[in-house]
Design a protein around this motif. Structure first.
Motif, PDB file in Angstrom:
ATOM      1  N   GLN A  27       0.759  -1.051  -0.236  1.00 14.71           N
ATOM      2  CA  GLN A  27      -0.176  -0.252   0.110  1.00 14.71           C
ATOM      3  C   GLN A  27       1.116   1.148   0.024  1.00 14.71           C
ATOM      4  O   GLN A  27       0.271   2.303  -0.379  1.00 14.71           O
ATOM      5  N   ALA A  28       1.927   1.421   0.956  1.00 16.38           N
ATOM      6  CA  ALA A  28       2.967   2.257   0.680  1.00 16.38           C
ATOM      7  C   ALA A  28       3.862   2.378  -0.491  1.00 16.38           C
ATOM      8  O   ALA A  28       3.991   3.363  -1.401  1.00 16.38           O
ATOM      9  N   ALA A  29       3.967   1.286  -0.975  1.00 19.57           N
ATOM     10  CA  ALA A  29       5.088   0.804  -2.334  1.00 19.57           C
ATOM     11  C   ALA A  29       4.532   1.471  -3.371  1.00 19.57           C
ATOM     12  O   ALA A  29       4.857   1.760  -4.219  1.00 19.57           O
ATOM     13  N   GLN A  30       3.148   1.979  -3.536  1.00 17.27           N
ATOM     14  CA  GLN A  30       2.893   2.606  -4.599  1.00 17.27           C
ATOM     15  C   GLN A  30       2.502   3.464  -5.057  1.00 17.27           C
ATOM     16  O   GLN A  30       2.568   3.725  -6.084  1.00 17.27           O
ATOM     17  N   PHE A  31       3.154   4.027  -4.211  1.00 17.85           N
ATOM     18  CA  PHE A  31       3.428   5.570  -3.833  1.00 17.85           C
ATOM     19  C   PHE A  31       5.264   5.720  -4.349  1.00 17.85           C
ATOM     20  O   PHE A  31       5.626   6.785  -4.913  1.00 17.85           O
ATOM     21  N   ALA A  32       5.966   4.640  -4.201  1.00 17.50           N
ATOM     22  CA  ALA A  32       6.974   4.723  -4.336  1.00 17.50           C
ATOM     23  C   ALA A  32       7.736   5.115  -5.613  1.00 17.50           C
ATOM     24  O   ALA A  32       8.117   5.283  -5.983  1.00 17.50           O
ATOM     25  N   ASP A  33       6.979   3.938  -6.945  1.00 14.73           N
ATOM     26  CA  ASP A  33       7.276   3.486  -7.751  1.00 14.73           C
ATOM     27  C   ASP A  33       5.728   2.420  -8.085  1.00 14.73           C
ATOM     28  O   ASP A  33       6.254   0.365  -7.911  1.00 14.73           O
ATOM     29  N   PRO A  34       4.326   2.874  -8.559  1.00 10.84           N
ATOM     30  CA  PRO A  34       3.949   1.605  -8.953  1.00 10.84           C
ATOM     31  C   PRO A  34       4.400   0.653  -9.968  1.00 10.84           C
ATOM     32  O   PRO A  34       3.672  -0.349 -10.252  1.00 10.84           O
ATOM     33  N   ARG A  35       5.096   0.688 -10.495  1.00 11.68           N
ATOM     34  CA  ARG A  35       5.964  -0.616 -11.915  1.00 11.68           C
ATOM     35  C   ARG A  35       6.044  -1.383 -10.709  1.00 11.68           C
ATOM     36  O   ARG A  35       5.779  -2.597 -11.303  1.00 11.68           O
ATOM     37  N   MET A  36       6.246  -1.545  -9.732  1.00 12.65           N
ATOM     38  CA  MET A  36       7.480  -2.058  -8.820  1.00 12.65           C
ATOM     39  C   MET A  36       6.253  -3.502  -8.437  1.00 12.65           C
ATOM     40  O   MET A  36       6.571  -4.574  -7.835  1.00 12.65           O
ATOM     41  N   LEU A  37       5.142  -2.982  -8.362  1.00 14.72           N
ATOM     42  CA  LEU A  37       3.532  -3.918  -8.079  1.00 14.72           C
ATOM     43  C   LEU A  37       3.096  -4.868  -9.063  1.00 14.72           C
ATOM     44  O   LEU A  37       1.948  -5.369  -8.634  1.00 14.72           O
ATOM     45  N   GLN A  38       3.383  -4.760 -10.211  1.00 20.12           N
ATOM     46  CA  GLN A  38       2.722  -5.489 -11.345  1.00 20.12           C
ATOM     47  C   GLN A  38       3.564  -7.430 -11.547  1.00 20.12           C
ATOM     48  O   GLN A  38       4.589  -7.420 -11.425  1.00 20.12           O
ATOM     49  N   VAL A  39       2.950  -7.782 -11.498  1.00 20.36           N
ATOM     50  CA  VAL A  39       3.083  -9.149 -11.406  1.00 20.36           C
ATOM     51  C   VAL A  39       4.595  -9.533 -12.091  1.00 20.36           C
ATOM     52  O   VAL A  39       4.850 -10.071 -12.042  1.00 20.36           O
ATOM     53  N   ALA A  40       3.661  -9.150 -13.988  1.00 20.71           N
ATOM     54  CA  ALA A  40       4.475 -10.105 -14.475  1.00 20.71           C
ATOM     55  C   ALA A  40       5.862  -8.961 -15.172  1.00 20.71           C
ATOM     56  O   ALA A  40       6.743  -8.986 -15.883  1.00 20.71           O
ATOM     57  N   ASN A  41       6.270  -8.049 -13.868  1.00 25.99           N
ATOM     58  CA  ASN A  41       7.340  -7.276 -13.989  1.00 25.99           C
ATOM     59  C   ASN A  41       8.529  -8.218 -14.040  1.00 25.99           C
ATOM     60  O   ASN A  41       8.846  -7.746 -12.863  1.00 25.99           O
TER      61      ASN A  41
END
Length: 99
Positions: free
Chosen positions: A47-61
Motif C-alpha cells: 500500500q505504501a510501495a505504490q507511492f514509491a514506484d507503482p511499476r514494482m507492483l506489476q506481477v508481470a514485471n
C-alpha cells in the motif's frame, strides 16, 4: 539479488491479485509461500510501495528494478527493524528486564 526480486514479487502479488490468487499465482518462480500473516504484512507494505514506484507492483514485471524500488525496500527493512526493536524493548520493560 534473489531476495530483492522475491520480495518485489510478493509485493506485486499481494497488491495486484485478489486474495484467492495469492498462493496459486505461478508466473514467477518466486511464489508466495509464507504464512498468511506475512502475506498480509506484504500487502500492507504494498500500500505504501505504490507511492514509491507503482511499476514494482506489476506481477508481470519480473526482475524489475528502479532506484525508487531499491530505496523503498531498504527503508521498509529499516522501519520494520525499528518497530521490532521497540517491541522487544517494550516486552523487556513489561517483564522488568529493561534498563
Amino acid at each position: 539479488s534473489t531476495d530483492f526480486e522475491v520480495h518485489r514479487n510478493w509485493l506485486a502479488i499481494t497488491h495486484s491479485l485478489p486474495l484467492s490468487r495469492w498462493y496459486v499465482e505461478d508466473s514467477s518462480e518466486w511464489t508466495l509461500d509464507y504464512p498468511p500473516f506475512f502475506a498480509y504484512f506484504e500487502w500492507l507494505l504494498s500500500q505504501a510501495a505504490q507511492f514509491a514506484d507503482p511499476r514494482m507492483l506489476q506481477v508481470a514485471n519480473l526482475n524489475y528494478e528502479s532506484k525508487a524500488t531499491v530505496y523503498f525496500q531498504r527503508f521498509s527493512v529499516i522501519l520494520t527493524d525499528l518497530v521490532y526493536v521497540l517491541g522487544v524493548r517494550s516486552c523487556l520493560g513489561a517483564l522488568g528486564l529493561a534498563r
